[in-house]
Design an enzyme around this catalytic site. Structure first.
Site, PDB file in Angstrom:
ATOM      1  N   GLY A  16      52.450 -11.938   5.869  1.00 28.43           N
ATOM      2  CA  GLY A  16      53.598 -11.150   5.409  1.00 28.43           C
ATOM      3  C   GLY A  16      54.811 -11.466   6.265  1.00 28.43           C
ATOM      4  N   GLY A 119      50.506 -13.611  11.736  1.00 28.17           N
ATOM      5  CA  GLY A 119      49.747 -12.449  12.189  1.00 28.17           C
ATOM      6  C   GLY A 119      48.285 -12.791  12.401  1.00 28.17           C
ATOM      7  CG  ASP A 120      45.105  -9.903  11.802  1.00 28.29           C
ATOM      8  OD1 ASP A 120      45.969  -9.990  10.922  1.00 28.29           O
ATOM      9  OD2 ASP A 120      44.120  -9.145  11.724  1.00 28.29           O
ATOM     10  CB  THR A 142      52.603  -8.486  12.400  1.00 26.10           C
ATOM     11  OG1 THR A 142      52.397  -7.331  11.590  1.00 26.10           O
ATOM     12  CG2 THR A 142      51.977  -8.216  13.750  1.00 26.10           C
ATOM     13  CG  ASP A 144      51.274  -4.449  10.327  1.00 26.39           C
ATOM     14  OD1 ASP A 144      52.172  -3.802   9.760  1.00 26.39           O
ATOM     15  OD2 ASP A 144      50.494  -5.208   9.716  1.00 26.39           O
ATOM     16  CG  MET A 186      54.217  -1.028   5.209  1.00 24.76           C
ATOM     17  SD  MET A 186      54.857  -2.686   4.875  1.00 24.76           S
ATOM     18  CE  MET A 186      54.622  -2.775   3.109  1.00 24.76           C
ATOM     19  NE  ARG A 188      47.096  -5.632   8.994  1.00 30.71           N
ATOM     20  CZ  ARG A 188      46.341  -6.647   9.359  1.00 30.71           C
ATOM     21  NH1 ARG A 188      45.714  -7.358   8.457  1.00 30.71           N
ATOM     22  NH2 ARG A 188      46.206  -6.971  10.622  1.00 30.71           N
TER      23      ARG A 188
HETATM   24  O1  F6P Z   1      51.017  -6.867   7.807  1.00 27.98           O
HETATM   25  C1  F6P Z   1      52.286  -6.526   7.356  1.00 27.98           C
HETATM   26  C2  F6P Z   1      52.221  -5.600   6.166  1.00 27.98           C
HETATM   27  O2  F6P Z   1      53.535  -5.273   5.780  1.00 27.98           O
HETATM   28  C3  F6P Z   1      51.388  -4.339   6.382  1.00 27.98           C
HETATM   29  O3  F6P Z   1      52.042  -3.365   7.142  1.00 27.98           O
HETATM   30  C4  F6P Z   1      51.092  -3.943   4.958  1.00 27.98           C
HETATM   31  O4  F6P Z   1      49.911  -3.186   4.893  1.00 27.98           O
HETATM   32  C5  F6P Z   1      50.923  -5.272   4.266  1.00 27.98           C
HETATM   33  O5  F6P Z   1      51.586  -6.240   5.070  1.00 27.98           O
HETATM   34  C6  F6P Z   1      51.485  -5.321   2.870  1.00 27.98           C
HETATM   35  O6  F6P Z   1      51.176  -6.551   2.317  1.00 27.98           O
HETATM   36  P1  F6P Z   1      51.826  -7.136   0.974  1.00 27.98           P
HETATM   37  O7  F6P Z   1      53.135  -7.748   1.346  1.00 27.98           O
HETATM   38  O8  F6P Z   1      50.843  -8.124   0.482  1.00 27.98           O
HETATM   39  O9  F6P Z   1      52.002  -5.976   0.037  1.00 27.98           O
END
Ligand code: F6P
Length: 365
Positions: A16, A119-120, A142, A144, A186, A188
């Site tokens: 992301g 990220g991870d 990230t 997060d 957000m 996670r």
């Molecule tokens: O890891 C970054 C993040 O924005 C998280 O906080 C969130 O859960 C996820 O990615 C959302 O992912 P996507 O962009 O696939 O909806």
């Protein structure tokens, strides 16, 4: 043994997006070209660009003027895992390990090292590429802030700033309408954004995944505030928060993503439940991807620039397959192999939780 002299590198952004990615791309590219006279290539859309061979040269002009811009000029993708990639086999789609193809696409251009900004999920694949013999340098991004081994990731500060501004705005409308306003952020499975933005925005209740909540405690708390004449309350809830003995709220599942679960919607569930228990007017707002957008804060620009530069310095010193980190107030690095598959969550003993409790914040227990 003398360190291998690298001449050509590639840079990619995976997972992301977040504010500050361009700052890192700029620092990596300019350091490589200006200081070390390297050739730099950019990989489009994360690992997908490696698989589909979308790799092109980058020069200093390409990265000029991007420091302040959110997103990534290279594009990103959080649903292409090179070690399990969907391919067509007759009428069926099967998942295949296409990592050899990625390595071959780099090798045919003479690219000797890959700087992975991610990220991870991205770092897990980066560690696996390192095992295959590719030289990989990791830069932790990230919003997060959940990458193990580093105290901070770039993107986090901007997301916290954005979320705090939103909480500030919600405050006035909550106060005018004597409402309970629930702001979902957000993060996670980690509560870093909720904890920091919640404290910065003066939230009355903060709910994080690491501290499963008791709904009746939250209801009692907002009712008690109401009785004291505080006729509104602000709740900041992390998307990964869950009740004691209960489940997280899943918004959707993305089959091909390294982490297929997409969380979201807990604020609406809470608004409904709290409204029923307390009789108070409750409203929810999910900040969603707004937290990933916009111009990076000065802190993220500085962090991104420092991380990008440091990754190159390590590479040129022959310190391969490392993740750049910020630890105890200074730059450092850890082996990519050590961080793969781990995440950094908020410890209940975190001093910010103690400070928040001391000023009267409820954590739902
Ligand atoms: O890891 C970054 C993040 O924005 C998280 O906080 C969130 O859960 C996820 O990615 C959302 O992912 P996507 O962009 O696939 O909806």
């Amino acid at each position: 043994m003398a360190a291998k002299r690298i001449k050509r590198i590639a840079v990619m952004t995976g997972g992301g997006d977040c504010p500050g990615l361009n700052a890192v791309i700029r620092a990596v590219t300019k350091t490589a070209i200006n200081r070390y006279k390297l050739e730099v290539w950019g990989v489009e859309d994360g690992y997908r660009g490696l698989i589909e061979d979308h790799i092109h040269p980058l020069n200093t002009n390409d990265v000029s003027g991007i420091l302040t811009i959110g997103g990534t000029i290279l594009g990103s993708c959080n649903s292409s895992n090179p070690f399990s990639y969907p391919v067509q086999s007759g009428k069926r789609t099967i998942n295949k390990d296409v990592s050899d193809l990625c390595v071959a696409n780099l090798k045919k251009r003479g690219i000797e090292a890959l700087v992975c900004i991610g990220g991870d999920g991205t770092m897990c694949s980066a560690a696996a590429f390192a095992k295959k013999g590719l030289i990989v340098m990791g830069v932790p991004k990230t919003i997060d802030n959940d990458i193990w081994g580093t105290d901070i990731t770039f993107g986090f500060n901007t997301a916290v700033t954005t979320a705090t501004e939103a909480i500030d705005k919600v405050h006035t409308t909550a106060s005018s309408h004597h409402r309970v306003m629930i702001v979902e952020v957000m993060g996670r499975y980690a509560g870093w954004i909720a904890l920091h933005a919640g404290v910065a925005g003066g939230s009355d209740v903060i709910l994080i995944p690491e501290i499963p909540y008791d709904l009746s405690k939250i209801a009692d708390y907002v009712k008690a505030r109401s009785k004291k004449g505080k006729r509104f309350s602000i709740i900041t809830v992390a998307e990964g928060a869950k009740p004691k003995g209960g489940q997280r709220v899943v918004f959707k599942t993305e089959k091909n993503s390294p982490d297929p679960i997409r969380l979201g919607g807990i604020s609406f569930v809470l608004a409904e439940q709290l409204g029923q228990i307390t009789g108070l007017s409750c409203r929810a707002v999910n900040l969603g991807h707004i937290q990933r957008g916009g111009s990076p804060t000065p802190i993220d620009r500085v962090l991104g620039t420092s991380f990008g530069h440091y990754a190159l310095e390590l590479l040129m010193k022959g310190q391969f397959n490392r993740l750049v980190v910020w630890k105890e107030g200074k730059l450092g690095d850890v082996a990519l192999s050590r961080i793969a598959g781990k995440i950094k969550t908020v410890r209940p003993s975190n001093p910010l939780i103690a400070a928040a409790r001391a000023v009267g914040t409820c954590f739902g227990i």
